[in-house]
Scaffold this motif. Structure first.
Motif, short mmCIF file in Angstrom:
data_model
loop_
_atom_site.label_atom_id
_atom_site.label_comp_id
_atom_site.label_asym_id
_atom_site.label_seq_id
_atom_site.Cartn_x
_atom_site.Cartn_y
_atom_site.Cartn_z
N LEU A 182 -38.02 16.45 -26.37
CA LEU A 182 -38.31 15.91 -25.05
C LEU A 182 -38.04 16.98 -24.00
N PHE A 183 -38.94 17.06 -23.00
CA PHE A 183 -38.80 18.01 -21.91
C PHE A 183 -38.89 17.28 -20.58
N VAL A 184 -38.29 17.85 -19.55
CA VAL A 184 -38.42 17.34 -18.19
C VAL A 184 -38.72 18.52 -17.27
N MET A 185 -39.52 18.28 -16.23
CA MET A 185 -39.86 19.34 -15.28
C MET A 185 -40.21 18.71 -13.93
N ASP A 186 -40.13 19.51 -12.88
CA ASP A 186 -40.63 19.05 -11.59
C ASP A 186 -42.14 18.86 -11.69
N ALA A 187 -42.65 17.84 -11.02
CA ALA A 187 -44.07 17.49 -11.12
C ALA A 187 -44.91 18.35 -10.20
N GLU A 188 -44.80 19.66 -10.37
CA GLU A 188 -45.55 20.62 -9.55
C GLU A 188 -46.03 21.79 -10.41
N PRO A 189 -47.17 22.39 -10.06
CA PRO A 189 -47.63 23.57 -10.80
C PRO A 189 -46.59 24.68 -10.75
#
Length: 704
Positions: A207-214
């Motif tokens: 599982l990964f998480v990231m900011d929802a931006e390019p």
């Protein structure tokens, strides 16, 4: 118990069938018998996903072609508050999947493999300003299943790593090493080594998480935890690798996910999945459920105060468990859920929690149909919801107060529908014109009592230009599974009307072992995997011949695929009533199938013990070991068409080869079709066209 449902008259009134929603009522134009082109070129409408504000629904539409290079699949959008036609959103060569809306209904994320992508990546489309979709990830092994956080600022998604990788640079280096290897051997120490048409590799799901931006940097949530070091850790296996179903908690600070910790036991025990939670900031996952059940389809409801899920008990020593709808209080106060459908002896197929409602809406299979029902959030007041009187719902999703899904029947190919208080309303018309030009009838349903006392449900499909004064051969088509059910729906493989098209009546029987009739009915094949179901198919044929004067009882054929192929082989081995048999992906020897399939434990459960024990089922219900019936004149007389996909690892090709060898040994007419580029199913257009031509030719040769 009594299954609640509206009367047919009430349903007809509620959905306004007088406006000719169904293709069967459109008789004002000349119609033709169905063709393979009609079946293959029907547009394939994907599951719609409504926006959180309930104003829009987005879904995929595939425009198929016999040449895959000419086929396209793109996203379409439909307003839910007016009757404006759906419009196309994307215009790309590849397909888009794994849709998810931002909470403010502005952005849509999806997974696609576009120009320059070596693996599928996450893209974002701004529906407010328009324009091209932006790529959000550029991971070596790709990304899938994105989910927006409650505040819309982050994305949770699934990707893979190679063993020992700790960063994207490590993954990139490992991928390069794999690509540059001088040898082609695969090595395994875990089971199973393959799945359907794929040899499994050494990738590990994370599982990964990231900011929802390019340009944002993804962060691996699981690789530093003890949980993933357990030898049995993993996710559900699918065509795209393992998946970890994940969900944001309402506070946006915690994520929930589904995982297994006994994948290392799959050769000797049933697999199960549990619910875990962990802080987005990092830390060790907490196991929320502590049993050997399987959980999936997580959703928060009741304004975030309850966690809902579907579950199977995974009872050891049983071949089937009904899927039940459950709920937990949130935050967890007990690991024991409330079983909302404890008194409903049906498997819940899908469910939704419309905003502002105190009810949960769900569907389940019953007697060829899948329709809507609901109950309150405490599990009471079970009632039927407005559904179409025929066909099946095959997807259902809620956004705001809107409920949308796909409905279809055997004479109405899939379209997007709105469901709810105002009843089903068709929102799209991708296939209605083509369907209206076909001469076909909705299946006729009938029941009979089998010799074992069970009530058996059947559907009968008639050919084009049907004349009840004529006599027609009967083709008994057997469904796979066995945990499956014949549904009133439009299908590509073994399309009922295309099989009937040359002038056959097609009989579809839900033998014991089928779903849609309760847990005991589905479990009834335990210890009796082939003989009992085949006996009921024979009895269904007898009942149809007796009940319908237009069926010619002297011209009978039977066929099926997968478990249906197993039963077709058994019917040929033990009966002389059929003039022709068609068997695709059918097993011949239970012991050989145990050892070469990609699953073995369930076969031991169904046969009463391991192959080296004293359980007689392994020998007494293996078709190949009934070859002595040929000399007795009690079996192995019907000419048989055998087909198999060379890439099928569920029912490997050795079964078909054994079958073909046995037919020649017994001097029984047989034909073998091998599809080198197909797996358990025949999925390519020209292969499908050839398959139907061969089936029709085989039946014509021996029935007409």
């Amino acid at each position: 118990m009594t299954i609640p449902r509206l009367s047919l008259i009430a349903m007809l009134i509620s959905v306004g069938l007088s406006q000719a929603v169904l293709a069967a009522t459109e008789d004002n134009t000349a119609k033709h018998a169905i063709t393979h082109e009609d079946v293959w070129l029907m547009k394939r409408v994907g599951a719609p996903l409504p926006s959180p504000d309930g104003k829009w629904a987005v879904f995929s539409v595939t425009d198929p072609a016999y040449d895959s290079k000419e086929q396209w699949s793109d996203l379409w959008i439909k307003a839910l508050n007016d009757d404006t036609p759906a419009r196309r959103l994307t215009f790309s060569k590849g397909s888009e999947g794994s849709l998810n809306w931002s909470p403010d209904s502005r952005y849509l994320v999806f997974v696609a493999k576009r120009d320059g992508d070596e693996a599928a990546q996450i893209y974002r489309l701004d529906l407010q300003t328009g324009g091209e979709a932006q790529r959000l990830t550029s991971l070596t092994l790709g990304a899938r299943a994105p989910r927006y956080s409650p505040d819309g600022k982050q994305l949770l998604f699934v990707s893979d790593i190679y063993p020992g990788n700790g960063s994207e640079d490590d993954i990139k280096k490992s991928a390069k090493e794999h690509k540059e290897r001088k040898y082609s051997a695969r090595a395994y120490e875990t089971f199973p080594p393959r799945y359907f048409d794929k040899w499994l590799d050494d990738k590990k799901v994370r599982l990964f998480v990231m900011d929802a931006e390019p340009g944002a940097k993804p962060r691996d949530l699981l690789s530093s935890t003890r949980l993933v070091t357990l030898p049995g850790f993993g996710g559900a296996q699918g065509d795209d690798g393992q998946s970890l179903e994940a969900l944001w908690a309402p506070d946006g600070k915690t994520v929930l996910f589904i995982a297994s910790t006994n994948r290392d036991e799959l050769a000797r025990a049933s697999g199960y999945t549990q619910i875990y939670s962990m802080p987005v900031a990092g830390g060790e996952p907490q196991q929320l459920t502590r049993d050997r059940h399987s959980y999936h389809s997580l959703k928060f409801g009741n304004e975030g105060k309850a966690l809902f899920a579907l579950t199977e008990a995974e009872q050891e020593g049983k071949v089937y468990d009904v899927t039940r709808l459950i709920s937990f209080t949130w935050p967890f106060t007990s690991t024991t859920p409330k079983v909302l459908t404890a008194t409903l002896d049906r498997s819940i197929a899908r469910y939704v929690l419309p905003a502002g409602s105190n009810r949960v809406v769900f569907s389940y299979e019953h007697a060829g149909l899948e329709q809507l029902h609901s109950m309150n959030l405490q599990g009471g007041d079970l009632r039927a919801e407005k559904s179409l009187p025929t066909g099946s719902i095959n997807s259902l999703a809620a956004g705001g107060k809107a409920m949308v899904g796909v409905w279809e029947s055997s004479i109405n190919p899939p379209e997007v529908y709105a469901f709810g208080q105002n009843g089903p309303k068709r929102l799209t018309s991708f296939n209605t014109e083509r369907a209206a030009g076909i001469d076909w009838q909705t299946p006729e349903h009938f029941w009979f009592k089998a010799s074992d006392g069970r009530m058996i449900h059947n559907m009968l499909v008639k050919p084009a230009n049907f004349d009840p004064a004529k006599k027609y051969p009967l083709f008994a088509v057997i469904h796979g599974g066995a945990a499956n059910m014949w549904r009133d729906q439009f299908v590509l493989r073994w399309n009922y009307h295309l099989l009937a098209q040359p002038g056959y009546v097609v009989l579809l029987t839900d033998y014991k072992g089928s779903t849609g009739y309760g847990e005991e009915f589905a479990r009834a094949i335990q210890g009796d995997p082939l003989k009992g179901p085949a006996d009921e198919i024979n009895e269904a044929v007898d009942e149809a011949v007796k009940k319908y004067s237009y069926i010619d009882g002297s011209r009978l054929a039977a066929g099926g695929a997968s478990y249906g192929g197993h039963l077709a082989n058994w019917l040929q081995a033990t009966s002389t009533r059929y003039k022709a048999i068609v068997s695709h992906a059918g097993e011949m020897d239970l012991i050989m199938q145990w050892g070469t399939s990609d699953s073995i434990h369930g076969r031991e459960v169904n046969s009463g013990g391991p192959v080296w024990g004293d359980q007689p089922v392994w020998r007494e219900q293996s078709p190949v070991l009934q070859a002595g019936n040929h000399a007795k004149g009690t079996g192995y007389t019907a000419p048989i068409l055998i087909s198999v996909g060379e890439l099928d690892y569920r029912v490997p090709a050795n079964n078909a080869l054994m079958n073909y060898a046995l037919q020649h040994r017994l001097n029984v007419p047989a034909k073998l079709l091998v599809f080198p580029d197909e797996n358990h199913w025949i999925l390519k257009g020209e292969n499908s066209r050839y398959f139907y031509k061969e089936v029709h030719g085989w039946l014509a040769k021996y029935l007409k």
